[in-house]
Every structure is written in C-alpha cells, then in structure tokens.
Scaffold this motif. Structure first.
Motif, PDB file in Angstrom:
ATOM      1  N   ARG A 256      10.444   3.210   3.469  1.00  0.00           N
ATOM      2  CA  ARG A 256      11.710   2.993   4.180  1.00  0.00           C
ATOM      3  C   ARG A 256      11.563   3.181   5.686  1.00  0.00           C
ATOM      4  O   ARG A 256      10.747   3.971   6.149  1.00  0.00           O
ATOM      5  N   THR A 257      12.407   2.459   6.435  1.00  0.00           N
ATOM      6  CA  THR A 257      12.437   2.588   7.890  1.00  0.00           C
ATOM      7  C   THR A 257      13.350   3.744   8.286  1.00  0.00           C
ATOM      8  O   THR A 257      14.162   4.224   7.486  1.00  0.00           O
ATOM      9  N   LEU A 258      13.246   4.162   9.536  1.00  0.00           N
ATOM     10  CA  LEU A 258      14.174   5.161  10.075  1.00  0.00           C
ATOM     11  C   LEU A 258      15.611   4.681   9.885  1.00  0.00           C
ATOM     12  O   LEU A 258      16.483   5.451   9.490  1.00  0.00           O
ATOM     13  N   PHE A 259      15.863   3.414  10.150  1.00  0.00           N
ATOM     14  CA  PHE A 259      17.215   2.855  10.028  1.00  0.00           C
ATOM     15  C   PHE A 259      17.718   2.981   8.590  1.00  0.00           C
ATOM     16  O   PHE A 259      18.873   3.366   8.351  1.00  0.00           O
ATOM     17  N   ASP A 260      16.846   2.658   7.597  1.00  0.00           N
ATOM     18  CA  ASP A 260      17.209   2.800   6.175  1.00  0.00           C
ATOM     19  C   ASP A 260      17.598   4.230   5.850  1.00  0.00           C
ATOM     20  O   ASP A 260      18.603   4.482   5.190  1.00  0.00           O
TER      21      ASP A 260
ATOM     22  N   THR B 190      20.900   5.230   7.220  1.00  0.00           N
ATOM     23  CA  THR B 190      21.989   4.608   6.459  1.00  0.00           C
ATOM     24  C   THR B 190      22.211   5.356   5.147  1.00  0.00           C
ATOM     25  O   THR B 190      23.347   5.664   4.781  1.00  0.00           O
ATOM     26  N   LEU B 191      21.121   5.676   4.430  1.00  0.00           N
ATOM     27  CA  LEU B 191      21.234   6.379   3.149  1.00  0.00           C
ATOM     28  C   LEU B 191      21.854   7.762   3.329  1.00  0.00           C
ATOM     29  O   LEU B 191      22.709   8.174   2.544  1.00  0.00           O
TER      30      LEU B 191
ATOM     31  N   MET C  37      25.646   7.192   4.094  1.00  0.00           N
ATOM     32  CA  MET C  37      26.467   6.618   3.023  1.00  0.00           C
ATOM     33  C   MET C  37      26.445   7.460   1.751  1.00  0.00           C
ATOM     34  O   MET C  37      27.447   7.567   1.066  1.00  0.00           O
TER      35      MET C  37
ATOM     36  N   ARG D 203      20.243   9.246  15.140  1.00  0.00           N
ATOM     37  CA  ARG D 203      18.922   8.732  14.767  1.00  0.00           C
ATOM     38  C   ARG D 203      17.822   9.607  15.374  1.00  0.00           C
ATOM     39  O   ARG D 203      16.784   9.813  14.757  1.00  0.00           O
TER      40      ARG D 203
ATOM     41  N   LYS E 170       7.706   0.439  11.174  1.00  0.00           N
ATOM     42  CA  LYS E 170       7.084   1.655  10.636  1.00  0.00           C
ATOM     43  C   LYS E 170       7.832   2.091   9.376  1.00  0.00           C
ATOM     44  O   LYS E 170       9.049   2.294   9.412  1.00  0.00           O
TER      45      LYS E 170
END
Lengths: 106, 133
Positions: A38-42, A45-46, A49, A57, A82
C-alpha cells in the motif's frame, strides 16, 4: 535464549517495542497484515475511513518511518510509487525469547 | 464565483490529448495554437459539454518535476474525476492498459480508485454508492 544479550540484539528489540507502543502504528500493522503493498495515501485513507484517525499525512509518514526503522515494515518501489509491506520477522524474536505454550502442550 | 477550468500538468501535450480523449473518453473543447509549437488545450466531459474544462498544462516548469514526483511516490492523486461506477471504470481502463495504484476502495458512501494517467500524474476516480440527486 538466556544470559546477556548482545548490544545489537537489545537495540533491535527496543526498537520493536517502541514501534509497537502506539495505537496508530498498531492499526497500520493491522491494515498491512490484512493487505499490504500500500501507498502512504492508501494507508491514510484506511486509517481515516475505518478507524476514524484524522492524523496528517506527515504524521503517518513519521509513524511508517518508525515501523520501517524497527524492521516491521519494508518498502519497495513500483514504478514511481513507494509501496509498504508488513514484515513480521522481528515479532518472531519476541516469541522466541518468551515462548508461549500452545493449547494442550502444558 | 464559479469553477469553470482546472488544470493538470502533462509531460507531452499530444500524448496527453490522446490519453484524455481516446482512453478516458473526454472531448476536446479548445485547441488554440500559441506559436512555437505550444497550444492551449482543454477537454470536457461529453456528458457535460458546457461543464468545467480541464486544461492540459505543459509540465515544463522546473518546479513541476519534484512536486509531482513527491506526490506520485506517496500515491497521492492530483485530481479527482467523478464516474458512475468505479468498479466498471477500473475494469474498462485496465482493459485499455491503464495501471491502477489503488484498486477500488470502499470509503463509506463512495468507492474510490487511483490510476496513473501516463502523463505524469495519479488521478482518483470516485463514484457514489447511491445515485446523487
């Protein structure tokens, strides 16, 4: 394992316990253990949510750096992005040191 | 105050125009030659031809590279596009050879996913689980 531990071993174990001493970092490991790459963004988000964690971030990035420093997370590039992977091996050190009897074996 | 135009930086203007029209399905709205090989190109959704336009902005400025590289490294999308159904769109675009850095993710009332637009950006698509009024 008995007796005095080498300095390097003690440092590794100290880093693992320090990394685990935080609920956000434990949740990051939960999510990566369920599905990694998973990315930092993923991950942000997890955490927002599914767990109601509204950290920045930058803060999550620092948590990931601590987990990576303790060897609990590894990273790999795919193209320009990454990805983060769960690396449970340091946790095995803990159970090797303090083995937990399995059901019916004691 | 209204939003009529937004932009994404693109590595190659002609490639970007092809990707945003042929692959994503937008329609070319403006294509104004500026001289010296440069053009001012915008696309719109065929579903909203008079709606907001997306300007394909050449990524030549030296600040664009480090800025976009840092975002792409962390998987952060630069723009968000609305679709009817994220899963269907992921299937359609994957069949066209598009790479997704984030597979469909349930975020409560919506589904999201993130793809590489082959022009230097990550783009998020989003669809509502319930039809929006």
């Amino acid at each position: 394992m008995t007796g005095k531990q080498p300095l390097a071993y003690r440092q590794v174990v100290a880093d693992v316990f320090r990394a685990l001493d935080d609920e956000t970092r434990r949740l990051i490991l939960d999510e990566l253990a369920a599905e990694d790459g998973r990315t930092l963004f993923d991950i942000c988000t997890l955490l927002t949510m599914r767990h109601g964690i509204a950290s920045t971030r930058q803060a999550i990035s620092q948590h990931l750096a601590i987990l990576e420093g303790a060897g609990l997370v590894t990273t790999q590039r795919r193209g320009r992005t990454k990805l983060h992977y769960f690396h449970p091996e340091p946790l095995a050190e803990i159970t090797r040191r303090w083995p937990t009897p399995r059901e019916g074996t004691h | 105050m209204r939003i009529r135009l937004t932009s994404v930086f693109v590595d190659d203007l002609q490639h970007a125009l092809e990707f945003y029209t042929d692959v994503l399905g937008f329609t070319e709205k403006h294509n104004i030659p500026l001289g010296g090989g440069a053009s001012w190109i915008t696309v719109v959704s065929p579903q909203e031809p008079d709606g907001a336009e997306l300007l394909l902005e050449p990524a030549g400025h030296p600040a664009v590279g480090p800025y976009r590289d840092a975002l792409v490294a962390d998987g952060i999308p630069l723009a968000q596009l609305t679709v009817d159904d994220v899963q269907q769109e992921v299937q359609r675009l994957t069949d066209r050879g598009v790479t997704f850095t984030q597979q469909p993710m349930d975020i409560g009332d919506h589904w999201v996913a993130v793809f590489d637009d082959t022009c230097g950006n990550l783009i998020q698509i989003v669809s509502a689980k319930q039809p929006q009024p």
